[in-house]
Design a protein around this motif. Structure first.
Motif, PDB file in Angstrom:
ATOM      1  N   TYR C 176     -20.251 -83.446 -48.464  1.00 58.10           N
ATOM      2  CA  TYR C 176     -21.551 -82.937 -48.040  1.00 58.10           C
ATOM      3  C   TYR C 176     -21.757 -81.619 -48.779  1.00 58.10           C
ATOM      4  N   GLU C 177     -22.726 -81.605 -49.674  1.00 54.44           N
ATOM      5  CA  GLU C 177     -22.856 -80.463 -50.594  1.00 54.44           C
ATOM      6  C   GLU C 177     -22.884 -79.081 -49.934  1.00 54.44           C
ATOM      7  N   PRO C 178     -23.642 -78.890 -48.866  1.00 56.46           N
ATOM      8  CA  PRO C 178     -23.651 -77.543 -48.272  1.00 56.46           C
ATOM      9  C   PRO C 178     -22.285 -77.116 -47.721  1.00 56.46           C
ATOM     10  N   LEU C 179     -21.400 -78.091 -47.453  1.00 58.05           N
ATOM     11  CA  LEU C 179     -20.060 -77.728 -46.959  1.00 58.05           C
ATOM     12  C   LEU C 179     -19.027 -77.968 -48.061  1.00 58.05           C
ATOM     13  N   THR C 181     -17.197 -76.133 -50.059  1.00 60.24           N
ATOM     14  CA  THR C 181     -15.914 -75.413 -50.092  1.00 60.24           C
ATOM     15  C   THR C 181     -14.939 -76.024 -49.076  1.00 60.24           C
ATOM     16  N   SER C 206     -27.964 -81.714 -48.962  1.00 59.63           N
ATOM     17  CA  SER C 206     -28.442 -81.359 -47.630  1.00 59.63           C
ATOM     18  C   SER C 206     -29.802 -82.026 -47.391  1.00 59.63           C
TER      19      SER C 206
END
Lengths: 229, 280, 378
Positions: C176-179, C181, C206
């Motif tokens: 999931y790109e926004p998460l 890290t 997102s």
């Protein structure tokens, strides 16, 4: 591909509502996002009430902002948007609401029935409007005069206020109904409608560049944007 | 007149009192204070230049992010002017919405800012500064901002800015080149908003995409609406929104949005915003 | 005309209000004279408010159970919203209330801010949900922060355990790109430690950037021949992905890192077989005598299924602090050296103040939803 086509149909029809509000009602209706969300929440009770509530909010918007210029009417619509969102937050804030959905087979494709229905309603809405646009009946010409100059339209005896009310009521009812259908199968939150509104606004803004041909080019624009994004 | 003096005294009390109170009250007051600076920056753009921004979170948030990623990047902070100023090509009528949509776009984009494996939805940790010190800095900056704006506004230069605001063509006719005055006005406003953003990041020690959210985009508009466009009342408006929101949120979730809704609806009736009608 | 319109509006408003009227909420139990005051930070408002409700309920349940055990506890709940700013303010409000320790917070930025505030105000903070890197805070001298929730590494360890238990031959990762890290750390651990074949990874944008992106990824992944799909999004988007993946004809087992897809109510309503998920504990696999009590009483008092991550870990955090504070003396030393019973297992903290997840008495549970029932995998 079929899913992309259905999505493009829905976004094109939503963008049509945004564009009509901007051109005829002279308001960038920022409450569409919240009306869309409201549709989702109302569908928990019944899908049939969604257009009624949508129309009612459209009417509220019309009455509240009819004496305002475009800037103030838009600010007013933003106020309404936040008010609806806050009302939903107060009423449903703590619940994880997963909306019901039904599976449907369409030429061998497995689809969510409510999404399919939303696409079909959107397609009908688009076809009807395009027929209205291309056939150019007298009422379309009236609408065109309002789009170009509202004061001129009133000088010619056209009831611009009535046209504004109709556009806001129909577009809001449409957003609310599509919200009820298209959010099926999703876990909803009071802010979920913003994305759909921004996306539709984006498509409408691109189509608006084509001025006269904007309505006709809404579907290809929507298809292109959905494919790219 | 009496009301005006009372408001000024009340603001001064609000500025001084938290110094003697506990850490919690000081934090709340510091938050309100930075947002008051933010409101003052917005008010200058709206009152003296006639541009009502609904995306003032752009300079506020970008500077907060720069400060959190690396304080040396603050060198670029004045450039935030050139993120907001180009939107003026849309004209005064469309500028509020263009700036609002752009701030929402940045809000989404901020979720994707990752630097050295940090950032994203979680945001960045900002250098944290002692609360007492940052509070005193904030008070000083608020007072200096008000003085700066008052000084500019009443100067010969400020009169030219107002002439451009009222009628750009007439201003040109008397030999005023509008562009430098507009850029200058935007630069003053964006710089103050940037300072507010940096202070906000330093107070809370963290910056997340939320700094671009509608809460911040619309905050100065709402505070100025409550303050009826007057500088001291708008500062009081900022305190009102922050304190009401904090104390009433346990009973009404995100109470500030209720205030926002009422303020936006009322503002569209009372004409307390937008000199956009005077656009050229 | 206008009169009719106004009448229509008023009637509409009345209908709307009647329609949306909700039943009153469960009354809050009246607390007694406090001895051990514990502050709880829950996100009652903002985007995590659904989790906030279960955390609040679990905190009240923990207070009740602690009293039944003979402890004199008072739980003070404050809303920490969804932002670090609101968390810091709420934290200081609790400090002003004179609490012994503070537990809770939801997202990682909130937990990081709370950890810093704990150090500044010299009040113990136990993070009960977030997976942020709190160990580094302890390493750099902040001894006031503890975590009873598991960290990012353990999320990866549980995923590896699932692949091994099910003898999966191949797996695919959905980030999931926004998460990014958080996901990258977990994915790297999985890639380096499992024998199953890695068949690729895709990232979902997102929904705020691209509301239909989950469809693109779901349809793309449905064409892959793979046994297990590991989904790194604990949020609402995971539900959309799962539904779309099955619609697109994908039949691999979906392993979720928990969150929304670990909620029994959501799983039952979604009713899609083959969704595996990790949880701190499940009712069907009792870890201590409190496990069953937690799930049963939660259902009894709140009328819904108990949350198996944010809820149970907040419940445990309160019990941990209660047990440590009741021993008297320095709370930090007690937490560092003691053993504490919770509903998810028996807790001990390591030198970085992280609960020893993966130890014999404290292990996460992996469940799978199949044919209308949740079964335990491990």
């Amino acid at each position: 591909m079929i899913s992309l086509f259905f999505s493009a149909l829905i976004y094109a029809s939503l963008a049509l509502c945004v564009l009509l509000s901007y051109r005829v009602a002279k308001v960038v209706n920022l409450s569409f996002g919240s009306i869309f969300t409201l549709g989702g929440y109302l569908s928990v009770f019944s899908l049939f009430i969604t257009p009624i509530f949508g129309a009612w909010i459209g009417l509220l918007l019309h009455i509240g902002s009819k004496r305002m210029d475009a800037s103030k009417a838009t600010i007013f619509s933003l106020g309404i948007a936040i008010a609806i969102e806050e009302a939903l937050r107060i009423l449903f804030r703590v619940e994880n609401i997963l909306l019901d959905s039904r599976i449907f087979y369409f030429f061998g494709y497995k689809l969510v029935f409510e999404h399919f229905l939303a696409s079909m309603i959107s397609a009908t809405f688009l076809i009807l409007f395009l027929a209205f646009e291309l056939k150019k009946p007298f009422s379309r010409l009236k609408l065109k005069v309002i789009e170009e100059d509202i004061e001129n339209a009133e000088l010619y005896g056209i009831d611009a206020e009535k046209a504004r009310a109709i556009v806001l009521v129909i577009s809001s009812a449409f957003f609310c109904s599509i919200g009820g259908l298209y959010l099926s199968g999703r876990v909803i939150s009071p802010t979920i409608g913003w994305l759909y509104m921004i996306f539709s606004l984006f498509i409408a803004t691109i189509a608006n560049v084509f001025r006269e041909k904007a309505y006709i080019l809404l579907l290809p624009t929507s298809f292109g944007v959905c494919w790219l994004v | 007149m009496l009301v005006s003096i009372a408001i000024r005294i009340l603001v001064l009390v609000l500025l001084i009192l938290p110094v003697f109170l506990d850490c919690y009250t000081k934090l709340l007051a510091a938050s309100a204070l930075t947002l008051a600076i933010f409101t003052v920056s917005w008010l200058y753009l709206e009152k003296d230049l006639g541009w009502a921004s609904l995306g003032h979170s752009i300079p506020f948030g970008v500077s907060a992010y720069l400060f959190a990623i690396n304080p040396l990047l603050l060198f670029f902070s004045p450039l935030t002017t050139f993120l907001l100023f180009p939107l003026s090509i849309f004209g005064k009528h469309t500028f509020p919405f263009a700036s609002f949509v752009f701030s929402v776009f940045l809000w989404y984009l901020a979720h994707h800012i990752v630097f050295e494996g940090k950032g994203g939805e979680e945001g960045f940790r900002a250098p944290s500064i002692n609360l007492d010190l940052i509070y005193l800095i904030s008070v000083t900056i608020l007072i200096l901002s008000c003085l700066l704006i008052w000084k500019i506004s009443n100067s010969y230069f400020g009169l030219k800015v107002k002439a451009v605001r009222d009628d750009e063509i007439a201003a040109k006719a008397i030999g005023i080149n509008s562009l430098p005055f507009k850029v200058f006005g935007f630069a003053i406003s964006c710089s103050l908003a940037s300072i507010a953003g940096i202070l906000h990041a330093a107070i809370f020690g963290h910056v997340s995409p939320g700094v671009f959210s509608p809460y911040f985009s619309l905050f100065p508009f709402v505070a100025a609406t409550i303050g009826q466009g007057k500088i001291w009342s708008s500062i009081l408006g900022s305190y009102t929104v922050v304190f009401l929101s904090w104390f009433l949120s346990p009973y009404v979730p995100e109470f500030h949005y209720a205030i926002y809704a009422v303020a936006l609806i009322l503002a569209s009736y009372t004409q307390s915003y937008a000199r956009s009608d005077r656009s050229v | 005309m206008i009169g009719k319109l106004k009448a229509g509006l008023i009637v509409g408003l009345i209908v709307f209000l009647l329609f949306c009227a909700t039943p009153p909420q469960t009354p809050t139990p009246q607390p007694q004279m406090p001895e051990i005051k514990i502050g709880v930070l829950v996100p009652k408002t903002g985007e995590f408010s659904s989790a906030g409700l279960v955390m609040e309920n679990a905190a009240k349940l923990a207070e009740k159970h602690a009293k039944e055990m003979g402890y004199n506890v008072k739980v003070i709940i404050y809303d920490c919203g969804d932002k670090p700013e609101t968390t810091k303010t709420a934290f200081l409000s609790l400090v002003r209330e004179g609490v012994t320790a503070i537990v809770g917070t939801y997202s990682s930025p909130q937990a990081m801010t709370a950890a810093d505030t704990a150090n500044e105000s010299k009040v113990v903070f136990v993070a009960s949900v977030a997976s942020a890197d709190l160990e580094s805070k302890v390493k750099t001298g902040n001894k006031y922060v503890f975590r009873n929730a598991y960290n990012t590494s353990y999320w990866g360890i549980l995923a590896i355990e699932f692949l091994e238990k099910t003898k999966a031959k191949s797996y695919y990762l959905i980030g999931y790109e926004p998460l990014k890290t958080f996901n990258l750390g977990m994915f790297s651990l999985i890639k380096n430690s499992t024998k199953a074949e890695f068949r690729g990874e895709s990232w979902v944008k997102s929904p705020t950037v691209s509301p239909e992106d989950y469809k693109r990824v779901a349809q793309e992944v449905a064409k892959k021949d793979v046994e297990v799909i590991i989904v790194g999004d604990p949020g609402l988007g995971s539900v959309d992905f799962v539904r779309e993946y099955r619609l697109a004809g994908g039949n691999a087992t979906i392993y979720s890192v928990g969150g929304t897809l670990a909620l029994p109510d959501i799983l039952a309503k979604l009713n899609i077989s083959g969704i595996a998920f990790q949880a701190a504990a499940l009712e069907v696999k009792a870890k201590t005598n409190l496990t069953k009590k937690y799930f049963e009483d939660y259902r009894k008092y709140y009328g819904t299924e108990a949350n198996n991550y944010a809820g149970i870990l907040t419940y445990d955090a309160i019990l941990i602090v209660t047990q440590a504070a009741a021993r008297g003396g320095d709370l930090i030393s007690n937490l560092e050296r003691g053993t504490f019973i919770g509903a998810a297992g028996v807790y001990e903290f390591d030198e970085n103040h992280q609960a020893k997840w993966g130890s014999e008495k404290l292990q996460g549970t992996i469940g799978i939803y199949r044919e209308g029932k949740i079964q335990v995998v491990s």
